[in-house]
Design a protein around this motif. Structure first.
Motif, PDB file in Angstrom:
ATOM      1  N   LEU A 169      23.615  10.021   9.785  1.00 51.57           N
ATOM      2  CA  LEU A 169      24.166   9.852  11.134  1.00 51.57           C
ATOM      3  C   LEU A 169      23.043   9.763  12.167  1.00 51.57           C
ATOM      4  O   LEU A 169      23.161   9.041  13.160  1.00 51.57           O
ATOM      5  CB  LEU A 169      25.120  10.992  11.462  1.00 51.57           C
ATOM      6  CG  LEU A 169      26.447  10.973  10.688  1.00 51.57           C
ATOM      7  CD1 LEU A 169      27.259  12.230  10.978  1.00 51.57           C
ATOM      8  CD2 LEU A 169      27.264   9.728  11.029  1.00 51.57           C
ATOM      9  N   LYS A 170      21.966  10.488  11.941  1.00 54.76           N
ATOM     10  CA  LYS A 170      20.807  10.347  12.821  1.00 54.76           C
ATOM     11  C   LYS A 170      20.204   8.952  12.706  1.00 54.76           C
ATOM     12  O   LYS A 170      19.749   8.372  13.692  1.00 54.76           O
ATOM     13  CB  LYS A 170      19.756  11.407  12.476  1.00 54.76           C
ATOM     14  CG  LYS A 170      20.122  12.812  12.911  1.00 54.76           C
ATOM     15  CD  LYS A 170      19.034  13.810  12.524  1.00 54.76           C
ATOM     16  CE  LYS A 170      19.401  15.216  12.957  1.00 54.76           C
ATOM     17  NZ  LYS A 170      18.360  16.204  12.542  1.00 54.76           N
ATOM     18  N   MET A 171      20.208   8.408  11.478  1.00 60.76           N
ATOM     19  CA  MET A 171      19.722   7.044  11.286  1.00 60.76           C
ATOM     20  C   MET A 171      20.605   6.052  12.055  1.00 60.76           C
ATOM     21  O   MET A 171      20.104   5.137  12.711  1.00 60.76           O
ATOM     22  CB  MET A 171      19.709   6.702   9.798  1.00 60.76           C
ATOM     23  CG  MET A 171      19.193   5.304   9.479  1.00 60.76           C
ATOM     24  SD  MET A 171      19.302   4.910   7.702  1.00 60.76           S
ATOM     25  CE  MET A 171      21.088   4.648   7.550  1.00 60.76           C
ATOM     26  N   TYR A 172      21.919   6.242  11.996  1.00 59.27           N
ATOM     27  CA  TYR A 172      22.842   5.363  12.732  1.00 59.27           C
ATOM     28  C   TYR A 172      22.614   5.479  14.240  1.00 59.27           C
ATOM     29  O   TYR A 172      22.643   4.480  14.961  1.00 59.27           O
ATOM     30  CB  TYR A 172      24.296   5.732  12.390  1.00 59.27           C
ATOM     31  CG  TYR A 172      24.812   5.109  11.117  1.00 59.27           C
ATOM     32  CD1 TYR A 172      23.956   4.841  10.044  1.00 59.27           C
ATOM     33  CD2 TYR A 172      26.160   4.809  10.965  1.00 59.27           C
ATOM     34  CE1 TYR A 172      24.447   4.274   8.876  1.00 59.27           C
ATOM     35  CE2 TYR A 172      26.656   4.246   9.798  1.00 59.27           C
ATOM     36  CZ  TYR A 172      25.788   3.983   8.747  1.00 59.27           C
ATOM     37  OH  TYR A 172      26.266   3.418   7.590  1.00 59.27           O
ATOM     38  N   ALA A 173      22.419   6.697  14.706  1.00 55.97           N
ATOM     39  CA  ALA A 173      22.185   6.899  16.138  1.00 55.97           C
ATOM     40  C   ALA A 173      20.905   6.193  16.579  1.00 55.97           C
ATOM     41  O   ALA A 173      20.845   5.625  17.681  1.00 55.97           O
ATOM     42  CB  ALA A 173      22.118   8.393  16.460  1.00 55.97           C
TER      43      ALA A 173
END
Length: 366
Positions: free
Chosen positions: A50-54
């Motif tokens: 999710l950090k990668m997506y953000a």
């Protein structure tokens, strides 16, 4: 996607049975492209991706949204119990994150924050039931951040009663992305919707869930390209029924700008004309002053000549006759017997000795 209603609802697993798992898979989609899929129920793995997506979302300039799809447990045929959220799928670029939510403890702080607290825009095909299922889990995505693709595009058209039919994901994907998606639903048997609670998901269910999220994302990538130029107002980027024309507000603003530009151009032209008139008047005054100075001024320095006696006489107030000077000379030399000068008369009466210099002869008793 909604679950079918062929079997009873399965209760959530007990916490003791929630064994952590993560799978990394690859599936082939239209055009032979491959998508990377991460399937997990681990909080740490969810947080990582999710950090990668953000990060991707922050870097994105054009396709600034995330595909979202949900799967539920089967409905209770007796309608005694509600079905609930089983799987959450997120997609961006060529990546899909499949979170088996029903096999977590229900907390999932990273997932909750990503969905409702970071201002990220999500796109889904038909989010009416999805909104309710997330609400039961106390997850609320702001409506302005959740796009229902069905509201933007219609393929099926009107039904027999003249009402607009809602398009499913398969019909939209077939018309907008690739014709191969026409068999998307046929390859997935309806009874397989009863197994979203199964741990781990079968390959068939996992592939279907991953493609649902990926297609939601790719649909809006295609649609957004047209929306930017055909549906949204070029000025304010808001939806406009005229498709590509300026909305009323932006059109009025543009008219005001054009009017202000014309008024400014007219004012500049007027000021330039007034300036030219003043400059012409100033030039004429300078020319007149220069002409007067040429006629009245004396010869330039260095060309002046000394005036002789005759010129001085002509220019002064002295008597203009030469007799005046002769009489004056005689009065000093004694050639005149009688003079109007009293000094000379007194000297004559006393018979003063003559001298060549009249000033040396003392008059009277001097």
């Amino acid at each position: 996607m909604d679950a079918s209603s062929s079997s009873s609802s399965v209760p959530p697993p007990p916490p003791s049975a929630m064994q952590a798992f993560t799978q990394i898979r690859t599936f082939t989609v239209h055009g032979g492209k491959e998508i990377d899929v991460v399937y997990t129920n681990e909080e740490e793995t969810m947080s990582k991706y999710l950090k990668m997506y953000a990060q991707w979302y922050a870097e994105e300039e054009e396709n600034k949204f995330v595909g979202l799809d949900l799967e539920y447990t089967p409905e209770d045929p007796n309608h005694e119990e509600d079905n609930y959220l089983a799987v959450v799928q997120l997609s961006m670029r060529n990546h899909v994150l499949v979170c088996h939510y029903s096999w977590t403890n229900g907390e999932c702080p990273a997932l909750r924050s990503f969905l409702q607290n970071q201002g990220i825009v999500f796109c889904t095909v038909d989010n009416r039931a999805d909104f309710i299922k997330l609400y039961y889990e106390k997850i609320i995505i702001p409506r302005e951040n959740w796009i229902d693709i069905q509201k933007f595009v219609n393929v099926k058209g009107l039904n027999e009663r003249g009402k607009l039919m809602r398009d499913g994901m398969a019909s939209l994907a077939t018309s907008i992305i690739d014709e191969s998606y026409s068999q998307m639903k046929d390859k997935f048997p309806p009874e397989r919707h009863d197994y979203w609670e199964e741990r781990p998901l079968s390959d068939l269910n996992l592939e279907y869930a991953a493609k649902d999220a990926y297609v939601s994302y790719q649909l809006y990538v295609k649609i957004w390209f047209f929306l930017r130029y055909l549906v949204f107002c070029p000025g304010c980027k808001k939806e406009d029924t005229l498709r590509g024309h300026l909305c009323d507000k932006c059109n009025k603003a543009e008219i005001e700008v054009e009017r202000a530009q014309k008024n400014a151009a007219a004012e500049i032209a007027r000021l330039n004309a007034e300036l030219a008139s003043v400059q012409a008047e100033l030039a004429s005054l300078k020319a007149a002053a220069s002409s007067d100075n040429t006629q009245q001024t004396s010869p330039p320095h260095g060309k002046r000549r000394k005036m002789n006696d005759e010129q001085w006489l002509e220019s002064s107030d002295a008597p203009k006759s030469s007799d005046y000077w002769q009489n004056l000379r005689k009065s000093w030399t004694g050639d005149e017997q009688k003079s109007d000068d009293p000094w000379m008369t007194e000297m004559s009466d006393q018979q003063s000795p003559k001298s060549d210099n009249p000033w040396l002869t003392k008059p009277g008793n001097y």
